[in-house]
Write an enzyme that holds these catalytic residues in place. Structure first.
Site, mmCIF file in Angstrom:
data_model
loop_
_atom_site.group_PDB
_atom_site.id
_atom_site.type_symbol
_atom_site.label_atom_id
_atom_site.label_comp_id
_atom_site.label_asym_id
_atom_site.label_seq_id
_atom_site.Cartn_x
_atom_site.Cartn_y
_atom_site.Cartn_z
ATOM 1 N N HIS A 141 9.321 5.549 20.693
ATOM 2 C CA HIS A 141 9.320 6.746 19.818
ATOM 3 C C HIS A 141 10.704 7.384 19.901
ATOM 4 O O HIS A 141 11.042 8.022 20.896
ATOM 5 C CB HIS A 141 8.249 7.738 20.282
ATOM 6 C CG HIS A 141 8.139 8.959 19.416
ATOM 7 N ND1 HIS A 141 6.929 9.432 18.941
ATOM 8 C CD2 HIS A 141 9.068 9.819 18.939
ATOM 9 C CE1 HIS A 141 7.133 10.519 18.220
ATOM 10 N NE2 HIS A 141 8.436 10.784 18.204
ATOM 11 N N HIS A 165 14.106 9.319 17.679
ATOM 12 C CA HIS A 165 14.717 9.925 16.484
ATOM 13 C C HIS A 165 16.200 9.577 16.465
ATOM 14 O O HIS A 165 16.942 9.990 17.361
ATOM 15 C CB HIS A 165 14.539 11.444 16.502
ATOM 16 C CG HIS A 165 13.092 11.843 16.449
ATOM 17 N ND1 HIS A 165 12.418 12.041 15.266
ATOM 18 C CD2 HIS A 165 12.181 12.029 17.436
ATOM 19 C CE1 HIS A 165 11.155 12.365 15.524
ATOM 20 N NE2 HIS A 165 10.982 12.354 16.841
ATOM 21 N N LYS A 204 3.894 6.479 10.228
ATOM 22 C CA LYS A 204 3.824 7.673 11.074
ATOM 23 C C LYS A 204 3.238 8.844 10.304
ATOM 24 O O LYS A 204 3.789 9.271 9.290
ATOM 25 C CB LYS A 204 5.233 8.025 11.570
ATOM 26 C CG LYS A 204 5.344 9.325 12.361
ATOM 27 C CD LYS A 204 4.782 9.202 13.773
ATOM 28 C CE LYS A 204 4.685 10.548 14.478
ATOM 29 N NZ LYS A 204 5.944 11.056 14.964
ATOM 30 N N HIS A 232 1.425 12.135 15.005
ATOM 31 C CA HIS A 232 1.821 13.368 15.710
ATOM 32 C C HIS A 232 0.563 14.230 15.753
ATOM 33 O O HIS A 232 0.224 14.893 14.778
ATOM 34 C CB HIS A 232 2.955 14.085 14.966
ATOM 35 C CG HIS A 232 3.429 15.312 15.686
ATOM 36 N ND1 HIS A 232 4.708 15.452 16.169
ATOM 37 C CD2 HIS A 232 2.785 16.458 16.032
ATOM 38 C CE1 HIS A 232 4.833 16.622 16.781
ATOM 39 N NE2 HIS A 232 3.680 17.251 16.703
ATOM 40 N N HIS A 259 3.503 10.872 21.936
ATOM 41 C CA HIS A 259 3.930 11.891 22.909
ATOM 42 C C HIS A 259 2.778 12.779 23.402
ATOM 43 O O HIS A 259 2.761 13.985 23.181
ATOM 44 C CB HIS A 259 5.073 12.763 22.359
ATOM 45 C CG HIS A 259 4.945 13.201 20.931
ATOM 46 N ND1 HIS A 259 3.829 13.835 20.439
ATOM 47 C CD2 HIS A 259 5.803 13.118 19.898
ATOM 48 C CE1 HIS A 259 4.014 14.098 19.169
ATOM 49 N NE2 HIS A 259 5.196 13.681 18.803
ATOM 50 N N ASP A 283 10.763 10.119 22.526
ATOM 51 C CA ASP A 283 10.831 11.237 21.580
ATOM 52 C C ASP A 283 12.177 11.950 21.710
ATOM 53 O O ASP A 283 12.275 13.163 21.518
ATOM 54 C CB ASP A 283 9.668 12.222 21.767
ATOM 55 C CG ASP A 283 9.519 13.155 20.562
ATOM 56 O OD1 ASP A 283 10.101 12.863 19.509
ATOM 57 O OD2 ASP A 283 8.828 14.190 20.701
HETATM 58 C C1 NCD Z 1 11.149 16.027 16.719
HETATM 59 C C2 NCD Z 1 12.404 16.128 15.868
HETATM 60 O O1 NCD Z 1 13.274 16.962 16.163
HETATM 61 O O2 NCD Z 1 12.529 15.351 14.916
HETATM 62 N N1 NCD Z 1 11.058 17.199 17.545
HETATM 63 C C3 NCD Z 1 10.351 17.335 18.688
HETATM 64 O O3 NCD Z 1 10.306 18.442 19.219
HETATM 65 N N2 NCD Z 1 9.751 16.319 19.252
HETATM 66 C C4 NCD Z 1 9.972 15.858 15.849
HETATM 67 C C5 NCD Z 1 8.729 15.443 16.571
HETATM 68 O O4 NCD Z 1 8.624 14.308 17.055
HETATM 69 O O5 NCD Z 1 7.820 16.265 16.664
HETATM 70 ZN ZN ZN Z 2 9.182 12.619 17.697
#
Ligand code: NCD
Ligand code: ZN
Length: 332
Positions: A13, A15, A95, A132, A166, A238
């Site tokens: 996971h 970003h 997702k 999520h 998460h 995450d």
């Molecule tokens: C994530 C993001 O910034 O894209 N933020 C987070 O707090 N985890 C989005 C997400 O996975 O909820």
């Molecule tokens: Zn995330």
């Protein structure tokens, strides 16, 4: 010198963002990991094959020569059978974000009854559903309230692989054992911190994320699942970078940036708990089995030598900034 090796670590996971941020953070995951599940919550969500192919190309450009597979996800909307068939080989899953629940999720799902046809197709086509899982209720209860939805989905679509992303609560860990088709990712930061670290003293914006860190007993349940090598649990960082001006301000963005320090920190933490033997399953083995994937062979070596986490990577402040860790990665 004490050494420890991990075989093809995976981050299930992640970003990676776009533009300058992608250029900054992609190499920081591509070096230590053999692959990652890439989240689709860009400002314009990745919700078509065209967008996905363009995004994947940008990721490959940003990682250069590193041996690293970006496993792509599509942002959930109702997709037709033809659309899913066209994109099936390019994705690892779809997702689902409840609308407005986190960063860039405004285009998410408002009513679960409206998405039955797409879920049915995904089940038939063996496309995993990544979720999520938070309600819009009281912030500490959001995950707990959503567990009912996970249970409904698991029952209604018994052949659909459902990943609770998460997870942060003891209740979520317990739910894993009740439905065969439910799995979970756990982040590094949720293994280490509670709400006290975020807001119990001076406010810690770099620890603020969705879902918010919970109670000590929740953290303990997550730790127990990870350390014991629970077969339905995978590492998913995450790691969610935001520029420092979006964190250190009024209206702090949610997200903790852990990618570059995740492996050294996990190694130290598993060692401290006498569970180093189970780290390989948590970091790769379980994910390979659950997702039926074979990552490229990539050996990551860590040595037991102190390493100080940088205060910043570009304009992003990482988790544990400035802290000294007992392990470092070779070539870090
Ligand atoms: C994530 C993001 O910034 O894209 N933020 C987070 O707090 N985890 C989005 C997400 O996975 O909820
Ligand atoms: Zn995330």
């Amino acid at each position: 010198m004490t050494r420890f090796t991990l075989s093809s670590p995976l981050d299930m996971h992640l970003h990676l963002r776009e533009g300058d941020m992608l250029e900054l953070v992609a190499p920081l995951s591509a070096r230590p990991f053999a692959g990652a599940v890439v989240m689709p919550n860009l400002v314009e969500p990745v919700n078509s094959r065209d967008k996905l192919v363009r995004y994947r190309e940008a990721i490959y450009d940003a990682i250069g020569d590193e041996l690293f597979i970006p496993w792509m996800t599509l942002f959930f909307r109702n997709y037709s059978e033809a659309e899913l068939a066209e994109v099936k080989d390019d994705i690892i899953g779809v997702k689902l974000y409840p609308a407005g629940i986190t960063t860039n999720s405004e285009a998410g799902v408002s009513n679960l009854h409206d998405i039955e046809s797409t879920l049915t197709l995904m089940q038939e086509m063996h496309i995993p559903l990544l979720v999520h899982g938070e309600s819009s209720g009281f912030v500490l209860d959001r995950e707990k309230e959503f567990l009912e939805v996970y249970a409904q989905l698991a029952k209604a679509y018994p052949q659909l692989t459902i990943i609770m992303e998460h997870i942060t609560t003891r209740d979520a860990v317990e739910l894993l054992d009740q439905y065969e088709n439910l799995y979970a990712t756990i982040t590094l930061h949720h293994l280490l911190i509670t709400l006290n670290d975020v807001a119990g003293g001076l406010l810690a914006p770099h620890l603020f994320c969705k879902p918010i860190a919970k109670r000590p007993e929740d953290r303990d349940a997550l730790a127990q699942a990870a350390l014991s090598g629970h077969p339905k649990v995978m590492f998913g960082s995450d790691s969610a970078p935001h520029p420092v001006h979006k964190k250190e301000c009024s209206g702090c963005a949610a997200g903790v940036f852990t990618a570059p320090l995740a492996l050294p920190m996990l190694t130290g933490w598993f060692e401290q708990h006498g569970a180093l033997d189970n780290l390989q399953d948590f970091i790769s083995g379980n994910a390979q089995r659950i997702y039926k994937i074979t990552p490229p062979e990539k050996i990551i070596t860590l040595v037991k030598e102190p390493w100080q986490v940088p205060g910043k990577y570009g304009n992003v402040v990482p988790f544990a900034a400035g802290q000294e860790l007992p392990w470092r990665m070779i070539n870090q």
